[in-house]
Design an enzyme around this catalytic site. Structure first.
Site, PDB file in Angstrom:
ATOM      1  CB  CYS A 123     -35.443  98.397  51.539  1.00 34.43           C
ATOM      2  SG  CYS A 123     -36.304  99.199  50.164  1.00 34.43           S
ATOM      3  CG  HIS A 228     -34.554  94.289  49.318  1.00 38.01           C
ATOM      4  ND1 HIS A 228     -35.366  93.881  50.367  1.00 38.01           N
ATOM      5  CD2 HIS A 228     -35.088  95.443  48.857  1.00 38.01           C
ATOM      6  CE1 HIS A 228     -36.349  94.753  50.515  1.00 38.01           C
ATOM      7  NE2 HIS A 228     -36.206  95.703  49.621  1.00 38.01           N
ATOM      8  CD  GLU A 230     -33.693  91.160  51.917  1.00 38.78           C
ATOM      9  OE1 GLU A 230     -34.821  91.679  51.935  1.00 38.78           O
ATOM     10  OE2 GLU A 230     -32.626  91.811  51.980  1.00 38.78           O
TER      11      GLU A 230
END
Length: 269
Positions: A123, A228, A230
């Protein structure tokens, strides 16, 4: 041996009063980022921010020494990049970003790139990679890209999703060979505008053409993704169908092994 992955710190300059740490700058690692790296057998280590203007500082931040100890760098997401960092005037006070964090992360980025060690930007981290190589950003997608799809919704935060398409012959297209658009999380109102020197576009949002991933075309591994990955771990029912975060992390770790001057055991191969 186990890979040691450095992660840039997120900075909180004015902690809320309820934390009991008045007038103390905090630096932190978002837990899902650590979990994403640990899920692939590597050790995540936050690289501390050192305020060189602090009267308590005895020595300069040992960036070179930290880079030498680590095998790769992940740049976390977070606050906007300051427009002055890429040579533009601020157009709205809400987009001022954090120039202190910019300087800190650019120094880390420079250290790892010069050492030939891999970098993965998430990001904000992808945007910082573009700025490092001389590129610029759209300060606000709704203002700068007429008709753009929604890329940020404060109320939904990580529940906002849209499609992403990988460029032909890109690294991401190799990692994800299925030709159809993939679903990803979207939590950004800024994005790449002018592409930095030596960078290539890896992915776009098919609805509006907004750049969603970039890569440095030179030697080594420098990749930035606007979403993202994650947050794509341990998905609840509402987030099923998002792009698998595993191939991106594994490609980054494979690059770390390739550049590491340490033996790779069968357990980590």
């Amino acid at each position: 041996m186990t890979l040691r992955i450095g992660i840039s710190a997120r900075l909180l300059h004015e902690p809320p009063a309820g934390l009991g740490l008045p007038q103390k700058r905090l630096q932190f690692l978002e837990s899902s980022m650590a979990h994403w790296i640990m899920a692939h057998g590597a050790i995540p280590l936050m690289m501390p921010f050192v305020d060189e203007a602090s009267p308590q500082l005895v020595n300069r931040a040992p960036v070179a020494e930290m880079v030498e100890l680590l095998d790769g760098l992940v740049l976390q997401g977070g606050i906007d990049i300051c427009p002055e960092t890429y040579g533009e005037a601020l157009r709205h006070p809400d987009w001022a970003g954090d120039p202190i964090r910019d300087r800190y992360e650019l120094a880390l980025l420079r250290g790892f790139i010069e050492a030939g060690k891999p970098v993965l930007g998430v990001c904000r981290g992808a945007q910082l990679i573009n700025v490092y190589f001389g590129g610029s950003l759209m300060q606000d997608i709704p203002s700068d890209c007429e008709g753009a799809t929604l890329h940020q919704d404060t109320a939904r935060y990580d529940r906002l999703m849209h499609d992403v398409s990988f460029e032909p012959d890109s690294l991401l297209a190799t990692l994800y060979p299925a030709p159809l658009p993939h679903r990803i999380t979207s939590i950004h109102h800024q994005c790449v505008n002018r592409l930095g020197d030596g960078l290539v576009v890896e992915a776009r949002c098919p609805q509006d053409g907004v750049i969603e991933a970039i890569r440095h075309a030179g030697p080594g591994f420098v990749l930035g993704v606007q979403w993202h990955p994650e947050f794509h771990l341990n998905l609840d029912e509402a987030l099923q169908g998002l792009l698998d975060s595993g191939p991106v992390m594994q490609a980054f770790l494979d690059a770390a092994w390739a550049s590491a001057d340490r033996p790779r055991t069968a357990a980590t191969a």
